[in-house]
Design a protein around this motif. Structure first.
Motif, PDB file in Angstrom:
ATOM      1  N   ALA A  14      -8.601  -3.564  -0.222  1.00 21.96           N
ATOM      2  CA  ALA A  14      -7.433  -2.714  -0.468  1.00 21.96           C
ATOM      3  C   ALA A  14      -7.735  -1.265  -0.124  1.00 21.96           C
ATOM      4  CB  ALA A  14      -6.995  -2.838  -1.931  1.00 21.96           C
ATOM      5  N   ILE A  15      -8.937  -0.802  -0.487  1.00 20.70           N
ATOM      6  CA  ILE A  15      -9.312   0.589  -0.179  1.00 20.70           C
ATOM      7  C   ILE A  15      -9.341   0.797   1.333  1.00 20.70           C
ATOM      8  CG2 ILE A  15     -11.186   2.266  -0.320  1.00 20.70           C
ATOM      9  CD1 ILE A  15     -11.890   1.000  -3.050  1.00 20.70           C
ATOM     10  N   LEU A  16      -9.956  -0.143   2.063  1.00 20.42           N
ATOM     11  CA  LEU A  16     -10.031  -0.001   3.522  1.00 20.42           C
ATOM     12  C   LEU A  16      -8.634  -0.012   4.132  1.00 20.42           C
ATOM     13  CD1 LEU A  16     -13.068  -2.236   4.487  1.00 20.42           C
ATOM     14  CD2 LEU A  16     -12.921   0.233   4.544  1.00 20.42           C
ATOM     15  N   PHE A  17      -7.754  -0.857   3.590  1.00 21.06           N
ATOM     16  CA  PHE A  17      -6.393  -0.922   4.117  1.00 21.06           C
ATOM     17  C   PHE A  17      -5.677   0.411   3.914  1.00 21.06           C
ATOM     18  CE2 PHE A  17      -1.928  -1.988   4.181  1.00 21.06           C
ATOM     19  CZ  PHE A  17      -1.855  -2.878   5.225  1.00 21.06           C
ATOM     20  N   VAL A  18      -5.846   1.005   2.723  1.00 17.74           N
ATOM     21  CA  VAL A  18      -5.181   2.290   2.460  1.00 17.74           C
ATOM     22  C   VAL A  18      -5.740   3.379   3.372  1.00 17.74           C
ATOM     23  CG1 VAL A  18      -4.816   4.059   0.708  1.00 17.74           C
ATOM     24  CG2 VAL A  18      -4.519   1.683   0.131  1.00 17.74           C
ATOM     25  N   VAL A  73      -3.958   2.962   6.567  1.00 20.22           N
ATOM     26  CA  VAL A  73      -2.591   3.499   6.493  1.00 20.22           C
ATOM     27  C   VAL A  73      -2.625   5.016   6.605  1.00 20.22           C
ATOM     28  CG1 VAL A  73      -0.574   3.753   5.013  1.00 20.22           C
ATOM     29  CG2 VAL A  73      -1.718   1.567   5.144  1.00 20.22           C
ATOM     30  N   ALA A  74      -3.584   5.642   5.905  1.00 23.93           N
ATOM     31  CA  ALA A  74      -3.700   7.097   5.964  1.00 23.93           C
ATOM     32  C   ALA A  74      -3.964   7.554   7.394  1.00 23.93           C
ATOM     33  CB  ALA A  74      -4.828   7.563   5.042  1.00 23.93           C
ATOM     34  N   GLY A  75      -4.809   6.812   8.113  1.00 21.18           N
ATOM     35  CA  GLY A  75      -5.094   7.164   9.500  1.00 21.18           C
ATOM     36  C   GLY A  75      -3.860   7.086  10.372  1.00 21.18           C
TER      37      GLY A  75
END
Lengths: 103, 163
Positions: free
Chosen positions: A15-19, A22-24
Motif C-alpha cells: 500500500a505504501i509503494l502504491f501511494v 500515485v504521488a509520482g
C-alpha cells in the motif's frame, strides 16, 4: 518454508509503494517519470498477488503476476514510443503542455 | 532472519521509491526504480516465489528499465524534469497524504489468512509452468498476441512522423 512474517506486513508495504506511485503520477510533469511511477504501482499490485499466493497456498497468483509483467512490458514499449513521437513533434515531454485533447 | 530481511528490503524499497519521485533528473529516477525492482525481487523470494523473483530481475530490471534508460538517453533533455507549480503540488500532495492515511491502515488491518504449509515445489519453474500451460493456456496465448501487437505498435509509433 514456514514464514514468521504476517501477510499484513507485506500488504502494508505494498500500500505504501502504491501511494508513492500515485504521488509520482500526480506531482511529476516528465512523462517518463510518470510512466515509471505507473510501473511502481503495478509492482505494488504484484506484491499483493504474491503475498496472497503464498498465504493461501495457491500458485494462480504467480501466473497472474506473469501476465501483469507481460502487460507492463507492452505498456512500457508503447508508452515510450508515444513519448518519443511526442518529443519529435513538440520538443517536450511535459505532460502539462500536451493538451491536444483538452475540450 | 526472515523478519530482518523483510525490514531491510521494505525500508530500501520505500526509500528508493521516494527518491524516484523526488529525483530532479529522469535518469536518477530510473536508477532508483531499478533499486525498487531488486528489493521487490528479494521480497518475492522471501514469499517463496522463486521463478517470479528471477523474472522480476530479468524482465523488469533487465528489459523494461533498459528501455526506459534508452529513451531517456535518446531524448537527451536539457530542461530540468520539473515539478508542478507550488499551489498545484500542495493540493495534490494533500490528496496523496489523505489517500495514504486512509488507504495504508485499511490495507494493513485486513484480516489476512495466516501462513499454511506450502505444497512441494511451490513457486518453482515446473509448478508455475505446469499451471501456465494447463489451466491458463488461453490467457497465455492472448498475452503473446498482445506482445506482438505492442511490438508492431511501438515500431509504427516511433517511426512515423506525425505533424
Amino acid at each position: 518454508m514456514e514464514s514468521a512474517l504476517a501477510a499484513n506486513q507485506f500488504l502494508a508495504l505494498s500500500a505504501i509503494l502504491f501511494v508513492i506511485g500515485v504521488a509520482g503520477v500526480l506531482t511529476r510533469r516528465n512523462v517518463i517519470v510518470v510512466m515509471m511511477s505507473i510501473e511502481l504501482m503495478l509492482n505494488a499490485g504484484n506484491l499483493v498477488f504474491i503475498t496472497f499466493s503464498h498465504y493461501l497456498n495457491d500458485m494462480s497468483g504467480h501466473v497472474f503476476v506473469f501476465m501483469v509483467m507481460a502487460v507492463a512490458a507492452a505498456e512500457a514499449a508503447v508508452g515510450l514510443a508515444i513519448a518519443l513521437a511526442m518529443f519529435k513533434n513538440r520538443e517536450t515531454v511535459d505532460v502539462d503542455e500536451v493538451n491536444l485533447m483538452k475540450g | 532472519m526472515e523478519t530482518l530481511l523483510f525490514y531491510l528490503f521494505a525500508t530500501l524499497s520505500v526509500a528508493f521509491g521516494l527518491m524516484m519521485i523526488m529525483a530532479r533528473q529522469a535518469i536518477y529516477s530510473a536508477v532508483c526504480l531499478i533499486g525498487v525492482m531488486f528489493c521487490l525481487a528479494g521480497l518475492f523470494a522471501l514469499l517463496s516465489a522463486h521463478l517470479i523473483a528471477a523474472l522480476q530481475i530479468l524482465v523488469y530490471a533487465g528489459a523494461v528499465m533498459v528501455l526506459f534508460v534508452f529513451v531517456i538517453m535518446l531524448l537527451n533533455l536539457r530542461e530540468k524534469a520539473g515539478l508542478r507549480s507550488v499551489g498545484d503540488m500542495a493540493t495534490q500532495l494533500f490528496f496523496v497524504v489523505v489517500l495514504g492515511v486512509l488507504f495504508v491502515p485499511l490495507i494493513a488491518s485486513y484480516d489476512a489468512p495466516s501462513a499454511t504449509k506450502l505444497a512441494e515445489g511451490f513457486g518453482s519453474t515446473a509448478g508455475v509452468g505446469t499451471l501456465l500451460y494447463t489451466d491458463y493456456i488461453l490467457p497465455f496465448e492472448i498475452v503473446s498476441v498482445l506482445l506482438l501487437a505492442a511490438l508492431v505498435g511501438a515500431v509504427a509509433l516511433a517511426k512515423t512522423r506525425m505533424r
